[in-house]
Motif scaffolding. Structure first.
Motif, mmCIF file in Angstrom:
data_model
loop_
_atom_site.group_PDB
_atom_site.id
_atom_site.type_symbol
_atom_site.label_atom_id
_atom_site.label_comp_id
_atom_site.label_asym_id
_atom_site.label_seq_id
_atom_site.Cartn_x
_atom_site.Cartn_y
_atom_site.Cartn_z
ATOM 1 N N ARG A 172 52.222 25.966 25.892
ATOM 2 C CA ARG A 172 52.789 27.598 26.090
ATOM 3 C C ARG A 172 53.318 28.064 27.225
ATOM 4 N N LYS A 173 52.681 27.508 28.143
ATOM 5 C CA LYS A 173 52.582 27.671 29.574
ATOM 6 C C LYS A 173 53.508 26.753 30.554
ATOM 7 N N VAL A 174 54.325 27.240 31.407
ATOM 8 C CA VAL A 174 55.029 26.462 32.431
ATOM 9 C C VAL A 174 54.073 25.575 33.118
ATOM 10 N N ASN A 175 52.973 25.907 33.467
ATOM 11 C CA ASN A 175 52.101 24.982 34.160
ATOM 12 C C ASN A 175 51.326 23.972 33.324
ATOM 13 N N LEU A 176 51.799 23.811 32.077
ATOM 14 C CA LEU A 176 51.485 22.789 31.125
ATOM 15 C C LEU A 176 49.800 23.139 30.657
ATOM 16 N N THR A 177 49.801 24.266 30.380
ATOM 17 C CA THR A 177 48.250 24.524 29.867
ATOM 18 C C THR A 177 48.369 25.221 28.559
ATOM 19 N N SER A 178 47.389 25.336 27.769
ATOM 20 C CA SER A 178 47.457 26.045 26.215
ATOM 21 C C SER A 178 48.326 24.971 25.534
ATOM 22 N N LYS A 179 47.925 24.015 25.201
ATOM 23 C CA LYS A 179 48.583 22.812 24.517
ATOM 24 C C LYS A 179 48.877 23.451 22.861
ATOM 25 N N VAL A 180 50.096 23.223 22.504
ATOM 26 C CA VAL A 180 50.746 23.815 21.322
ATOM 27 C C VAL A 180 50.739 22.657 20.195
ATOM 28 N N ARG A 181 51.303 21.421 20.775
ATOM 29 C CA ARG A 181 51.431 20.198 19.640
ATOM 30 C C ARG A 181 51.873 18.976 20.567
ATOM 31 N N HIS A 182 51.864 18.017 19.836
ATOM 32 C CA HIS A 182 52.135 16.592 20.339
ATOM 33 C C HIS A 182 53.133 16.029 19.763
ATOM 34 N N TYR A 183 54.076 15.445 20.317
ATOM 35 C CA TYR A 183 55.264 14.735 19.955
ATOM 36 C C TYR A 183 54.878 13.081 20.223
ATOM 37 N N ARG A 184 55.521 12.450 19.024
ATOM 38 C CA ARG A 184 55.123 10.962 19.378
ATOM 39 C C ARG A 184 56.416 10.266 19.985
ATOM 40 N N LYS A 185 56.360 9.061 20.147
ATOM 41 C CA LYS A 185 57.392 8.425 20.775
ATOM 42 C C LYS A 185 58.358 8.164 19.667
ATOM 43 N N GLY A 186 59.707 8.249 20.185
ATOM 44 C CA GLY A 186 60.762 8.253 19.404
ATOM 45 C C GLY A 186 61.396 9.541 18.739
ATOM 46 N N THR A 187 60.546 10.391 19.002
ATOM 47 C CA THR A 187 60.839 12.015 18.534
ATOM 48 C C THR A 187 62.099 12.569 19.341
ATOM 49 N N VAL A 188 63.116 13.120 18.867
ATOM 50 C CA VAL A 188 64.322 13.845 19.453
ATOM 51 C C VAL A 188 64.049 15.201 19.498
ATOM 52 N N LEU A 189 64.234 15.615 20.415
ATOM 53 C CA LEU A 189 63.877 17.195 20.773
ATOM 54 C C LEU A 189 65.185 17.866 21.253
ATOM 55 N N LYS A 190 65.578 19.224 20.970
ATOM 56 C CA LYS A 190 66.595 19.851 21.565
ATOM 57 C C LYS A 190 65.976 20.756 22.703
ATOM 58 N N ILE A 191 66.839 20.893 23.875
ATOM 59 C CA ILE A 191 66.381 21.461 24.861
ATOM 60 C C ILE A 191 67.194 22.820 25.174
ATOM 61 N N LYS A 192 66.490 23.999 25.420
ATOM 62 C CA LYS A 192 67.255 25.075 25.620
ATOM 63 C C LYS A 192 67.459 25.427 27.180
ATOM 64 N N ALA A 193 66.579 24.833 28.183
ATOM 65 C CA ALA A 193 66.779 25.161 29.418
ATOM 66 C C ALA A 193 65.900 24.272 30.053
ATOM 67 N N VAL A 194 66.034 24.478 31.547
ATOM 68 C CA VAL A 194 65.319 23.641 32.452
ATOM 69 C C VAL A 194 64.481 24.753 33.410
ATOM 70 N N LYS A 195 63.382 24.911 33.784
ATOM 71 C CA LYS A 195 62.651 25.735 34.622
ATOM 72 C C LYS A 195 61.925 25.024 35.555
ATOM 73 N N GLN A 196 62.015 25.624 36.925
ATOM 74 C CA GLN A 196 61.467 25.076 37.839
ATOM 75 C C GLN A 196 59.717 25.498 38.133
ATOM 76 N N HIS A 197 58.950 24.557 38.343
ATOM 77 C CA HIS A 197 57.681 24.712 38.688
ATOM 78 C C HIS A 197 57.142 23.896 39.900
ATOM 79 N N GLY A 198 57.144 24.834 40.928
ATOM 80 C CA GLY A 198 56.608 24.111 42.252
ATOM 81 C C GLY A 198 57.807 23.134 42.538
ATOM 82 N N ILE A 199 57.662 21.802 42.949
ATOM 83 C CA ILE A 199 58.675 20.769 43.210
ATOM 84 C C ILE A 199 59.117 20.068 41.841
ATOM 85 N N THR A 200 58.391 20.195 40.806
ATOM 86 C CA THR A 200 58.791 19.539 39.666
ATOM 87 C C THR A 200 59.736 20.423 38.574
#
Length: 91
Positions: free
Chosen positions: A42-70
């Motif tokens: 849920r959060k940009v710092n990768l806390t509050s896990k919502v769900r898991h995606y397995r290898k091979g899953t294709v996901l649509k991306i809306k945007a890229v957000k900067q978090h520190g240097i990553t």
């Protein structure tokens, strides 16, 4: 420099030979390539896990957000995943 496999060479930080570890621009879709999959959060710092995606899953991306240097990828459902190129691949 000599490596453990016996090869010789040198280490460089020249931008002509070194690429980013994280995606810096927004890909339209990505595929999960990590053998153990990735988690969405849920959060940009990768806390509050919502769900898991397995290898091979294709996901649509809306945007890229900067978090520190990553960077993080924002999915169309509003959750955040890693933009690490060793875990996800631009499709």
């Amino acid at each position: 420099m000599k490596t453990t496999s016996g090869q010789t060479g040198y280490i460089t930080a020249n931008t002509d030979y070194v690429g980013n570890t994280y995606y810096q621009t927004t890909p339209k879709k990505i595929t999960v390539i990590n053998a153990k999959g990735i988690n969405a959060y849920r959060k940009v710092n990768l806390t509050s896990k919502v769900r898991h995606y397995r290898k091979g899953t294709v996901l649509k991306i809306k945007a890229v957000k900067q978090h520190g240097i990553t960077t993080r990828l924002i999915l169309t459902n509003g959750t955040y995943i890693t933009a690490n190129k060793t875990l996800v691949l631009k499709k």
